[in-house]
Design an enzyme around this catalytic site. Structure first.
Site, PDB file in Angstrom:
ATOM      1  N   SER A 294     -37.926  80.107 108.221  1.00 32.91           N
ATOM      2  CA  SER A 294     -36.776  80.414 107.378  1.00 32.91           C
ATOM      3  C   SER A 294     -36.026  81.635 107.884  1.00 32.91           C
ATOM      4  O   SER A 294     -36.623  82.684 108.140  1.00 32.91           O
ATOM      5  CB  SER A 294     -37.236  80.656 105.938  1.00 32.91           C
ATOM      6  OG  SER A 294     -36.141  81.050 105.133  1.00 32.91           O
ATOM      7  N   ASP A 295     -34.719  81.492 108.012  1.00 33.90           N
ATOM      8  CA  ASP A 295     -33.861  82.628 108.297  1.00 33.90           C
ATOM      9  C   ASP A 295     -33.902  83.564 107.086  1.00 33.90           C
ATOM     10  O   ASP A 295     -34.164  83.136 105.967  1.00 33.90           O
ATOM     11  CB  ASP A 295     -32.430  82.128 108.544  1.00 33.90           C
ATOM     12  CG  ASP A 295     -31.538  83.194 109.138  1.00 33.90           C
ATOM     13  OD1 ASP A 295     -32.019  83.962 109.977  1.00 33.90           O
ATOM     14  OD2 ASP A 295     -30.359  83.251 108.756  1.00 33.90           O
ATOM     15  N   LYS A 296     -33.663  84.863 107.300  1.00 32.38           N
ATOM     16  CA  LYS A 296     -33.743  85.832 106.198  1.00 32.38           C
ATOM     17  C   LYS A 296     -32.400  86.027 105.493  1.00 32.38           C
ATOM     18  O   LYS A 296     -32.252  85.711 104.324  1.00 32.38           O
ATOM     19  CB  LYS A 296     -34.248  87.187 106.702  1.00 32.38           C
ATOM     20  CG  LYS A 296     -34.331  88.253 105.591  1.00 32.38           C
ATOM     21  CD  LYS A 296     -34.735  89.602 106.132  1.00 32.38           C
ATOM     22  CE  LYS A 296     -33.613  90.260 106.911  1.00 32.38           C
ATOM     23  NZ  LYS A 296     -32.468  90.676 106.052  1.00 32.38           N
TER      24      LYS A 296
END
Length: 866
Positions: free
Chosen positions: A345-347
């Site tokens: 997951s990208d932040k």
């Protein structure tokens, strides 16, 4: 903020790695001597290139355009006619054509074309990823040629060109900035940074970044596919893996091809033996009967409707997912999502709100928290759209106090001195100045002592380690002497539902790993708050600067597998992270929203473009979320697992029925020397069996709490057992018919001949097939929930009524008396309970065995499901 890396220049200039710290300070820059050396390596100068130089370089380096190669659409279309199941269908069609059996030929070829058209139409949507990336390039550029500034197409730029960029423009190539005061550049879509980055002389700029403010001159260091942007596009074009569903269907096709080939040899050998050894003579006309035998067997062995049923089932599943605000752009993503066990997951904007908010103020000296916040707000223009300014203004609890002050002068933020200064009049008429900005700039303004400075910067560093940016604030009553008011910690907070979403993902057996362009300190703090763990690694430390995305070292793959996340990540790193996890046997989902995420989104088994993603990210992704946050993905995973269960139930049933039909044809021919089914009977029966099963997309299933994989050993073994049981059932009908023919009493009651036996077998296969599906759709007894949905029950009942009418009135076959129809149905119902008992025994044995294996393997470590 994310790390900032100079792209490798096409002409061989040496770039310098740079970074942006979490306080917004610029990292290392090239000095004057290094800039001069870069000009030398590029064989250029601040005066630009001549037209003759440009012509030579254009011939050498080509146009400044994305030229990544993707497989042609014609080749993709051809691919749908190439493979085990298409080969089987095509062979059956060819034999039908040779024998001029037009009904068989039309039905089989129609299904082959339908499968190809549906698959090609779905996958062609993904081909727009590269086109979306190309849209990010600037169309025109201002360049210094022959000592004169001219405007040219960006495609005409070459390494060594000197160009000018200004606010509102898109950087036309990778640049090394060589002259000017500053640029404010938005490169969020490329690097994942949440705020515009300040650039100065010696910094690099990336092709496709947007200039928000300022004007500077730079030298082109890389063009086309050699730019940061271009390398991303090449990764997108080369990314992608064959879906596990495709692999499973290929394995199923291989199994059926081998079996049908072996049975065909048995049939041919038996027929040749009868013609030559038993009859004692051979005529070429007899070859036609052999071809007919092979055709019937081949048609029986081809699951002609399987690709269509799977496509329709997943298409209806995609419709269900769309109602949950998840759009499927590639149908195979559904079954991939069901098996996902790692979610990368990208932040920024995915796990966090992408909205800076103030944390608890840290006042300095005698200042209070309220005074500190108010001072920062007074050093801000109320109409500002800057993310920091908005966060500061939002933190003022009593806005009436802010309105009591009058701002009489304001000095906006300057990237050189990194602060804003406002002059205000207080409610009692005094004139006071407030300043806010980078901690080091405010410390210099306040003239802190050595001890105070150490304590102050220790606080700044402590905030940095906790993933929080710091904003310094000071006050002056005379414009000369400044008093430090303190620090305002600023944090991009997690989404309210992120922690619960991650917890639910873990319950579903999905490991979540943070992949961010931000510093590890920031990522670790957010990861800790969300319950992800704090074992984050610097991506460049894992893979190294010279690693290849296509060849992941085993040590790097192991490090990726055990890490909780990664910081300072670039497109190549995201791509490598996904590849490393896939090489370790994981099914990987990757979320993202920017151009920098596109390669990994396409390479991932299930790329997920989150709400608000760029066109490039949406085009590369297999699943597009239209609602913010990750909560939608949990619903999508559960829906995907339900769809996977439905498809698995169909595969169990379809293989078992195919085995049943093939074996009963061969066994009957070998023992009784007649074909129990005609080719058209087999095709019609396949349609009657499979068309109602398309409503399986609405079936009620139990959603599993662990990732689901294609376990071909279990699929083949269980289907084979059910197929053998179905064979015994079907051959029993043939034996009953043959016994009826030879029994004077029964023949006197109802005459029986071989065509009637064929009709009886057709009805038994049509009825027994659907009853077999009801048995195989659940692991427990079919008498208990989850019961079939009303849609599938209605479809099956309607089909069975039609099949009974076909047999009763003799459509495409000799008519069958109603008494025999009733006999066949009672016979099939009795066998349904027998097969249900066999199924329960099978799963009891297999579940006990698999449980014992899991207990043995558990201490060894993380293992992918088989």
């Amino acid at each position: 903020m994310a790390q900032d890396v100079q792209a490798s220049p096409a002409a061989g200039a040496v770039g310098a790695a740079k970074s942006e710290g979490n306080t917004g300070r610029s990292g290392a820059r090239l000095d004057v001597a290094a800039i001069a050396a870069t000009f030398t390596q590029l064989a250029s100068s601040p005066k630009g290139l001549s037209s003759s130089d440009v012509a030579l370089r254009q011939e050498k380096w080509g146009p400044n355009a994305i030229a990544a190669h993707e497989e042609s659409r014609w080749r993709k279309l051809f691919g749908y006619f190439w493979g085990p199941i298409p080969w089987m269908i095509e062979a059956a069609s060819l034999l039908s054509l040779i024998r001029r059996d037009w009904p068989d030929f039309a039905v089989v070829m129609g299904l082959l074309l339908y499968n190809a058209v549906v698959g090609f139409w779905q996958d062609s949507k993904a081909a727009s990823a590269l086109a979306a990336l190309r849209k990010g390039l600037a169309l025109k550029a201002r360049v210094l040629r022959d000592g004169v500034w001219v405007t040219v197409d960006t495609a005409a730029l070459v390494p060594g060109d000197v160009v000018s960029v200004a606010g509102g423009e898109t950087l036309p190539a990778d640049l090394l900035l060589t002259d000017g005061k500053y640029l404010s550049v938005d490169q969020a879509a490329l690097t994942g940074e949440s705020l515009p980055v300040s650039k100065a002389v010696g910094d690099s700029g990336y092709s496709g970044s947007i200039v928000r403010q300022g004007t500077m001159t730079g030298v082109v260091t890389a063009t086309g596919n050699n730019t940061f942007f271009g390398r991303t596009a090449k990764l997108v074009a080369s990314a992608g893996a064959k879906s596990h569903a495709e692999k499973a269907v290929i394995q199923m096709g291989d199994f059926l091809i081998i079996l049908s080939g072996a049975l065909a040899l048995v049939l041919v050998a038996a027929q040749v033996h009868r013609d030559i050894v038993t009859a004692g003579h051979w005529e070429w006309q007899q070859a036609g009967s052999i071809v007919q035998l092979v055709l019937v067997l081949l048609v029986a062995s081809v699951p002609v409707a399987t690709p269509a049923v799977m496509s329709v089932t997943m298409a209806l599943g995609a419709l269900a997912l769309s109602k949950r605000q998840a759009i499927v752009s590639r149908l195979s993503a559904i079954e991939e999502l069901a098996g996902v066990d790692v979610l990368c997951s990208d932040k920024t904007g995915t796990l966090t709100l992408n909205q800076l908010t103030l944390q608890a103020p840290l006042p300095w000296g005698a200042a209070s928290a309220e005074e500190l916040t108010l001072g920062a707000a007074l050093a801000t223009q109320t109409q500002s759209d800057d993310a920091i300014d908005k966060a500061v203004l939002a933190a003022v609890k009593d806005t009436s106090r802010l309105a009591a002050y009058k701002q009489v002068d304001f000095v906006p933020f300057d990237p050189v001195n990194k602060k804003t200064v406002a002059t205000v009049t207080t409610p009692d008429g005094k004139t006071i100045r407030y300043a806010k900005g980078a901690p080091q700039a405010i410390a210099a303004l306040a003239g802190l002592s050595a001890d105070s400075a150490k304590s102050y910067f220790d606080s700044v560093e402590g905030l940095a380690r906790s993933g929080t940016r710091a904003l310094g604030v000071a006050r002056s009553e005379d414009g000369t002497t400044w008093t430090l008011l303190g620090l305002l910690p600023m944090l991009d907070p997690p989404r309210p539902d992120a922690a619960a979403t991650i917890a639910r993902a873990k319950e579903l057996g999905v490991s979540v790993k943070m992949v961010t362009g931000d510093d590890v300190a920031i990522g670790s703090e957010i990861a800790r708050q969300l319950g992800l763990g704090d074992h984050l690694l610097v991506a460049s430390d894992v893979f190294g600067s010279d690693s290849s995305p296509e060849h992941i070292a085993i040590d790097a793959a192991r490090a990726v597998e055990v890490a909780d996340g990664f910081g300072r990540v670039f497109p190549e790193h995201k791509f490598q992270i996904v590849k490393a996890l896939q090489e370790r046997g994981h099914i990987v989902a990757m979320t993202g929203d920017g151009v920098n995420d596109a390669p990994a989104l396409k390479q991932a088994d299930c790329g997920v473009a989150v709400s608000g993603a760029t066109d490039a990210a949406r085009s590369a992704a297999a699943l597009i979320l239209t609602a913010p946050g990750l909560s939608t993905i949990i619903q999508a995973i559960m829906e995907a697992r339900a769809i996977f269960e439905r498809i698995t139930s169909y595969i169990y049933y379809r293989i078992a029925m195919t085995l049943n039909i093939m074996l009963v044809v061969v066994l009957t021919y070998l023992i009784y020397d007649f074909m129990p089914l005609t080719a058209i009977m087999i095709v019609v029966m396949a349609l009657l069996d499979d068309i109602p099963i398309m409503t399986i997309a609405y079936d009620n299933v139990k959603v599993q709490d662990k990732p689901l994989r294609w376990n071909m050993h279990r699929i083949i073994s269980f289907s084979s057992i059910m197929g053998i049981m179905a064979l015994i059932q079907s051959f029993g009908i043939v034996m009953l018919g043959m016994f009826w023919m030879k029994s004077p009493e029964l023949s006197a009651l109802l005459p029986m001949d071989l065509p009637h036996v064929q009709t009886m077998l057709f009805l038994q296969l049509a009825a027994g097939g659907h009853l077999l599906f009801f048995v195989s759709r659940v692991h427990g007894t079919f008498l208990l929930p989850p019961y079939p949905s009303w849609q599938i029950l209605a479809a099956v009942i309607g089909t069975q009524i039609f099949a009974v009418l076909m047999c009763a009135f003799g459509w495409f076959m000799p008519p069958l008396p109603w008494m025999l129809i009733a006999v066949v149905w009672v016979y099939c119902l009795a066998w349904t309970f027998i097969m249900d008992v066999v199924k329960l025994l099978y799963f009891r044995v297999v579940d006990v065995r698999d449980g014992a294996v899991s207990m043995i393997e558990a201490p060894i470590g993380s293992r992918a499901l088989s």
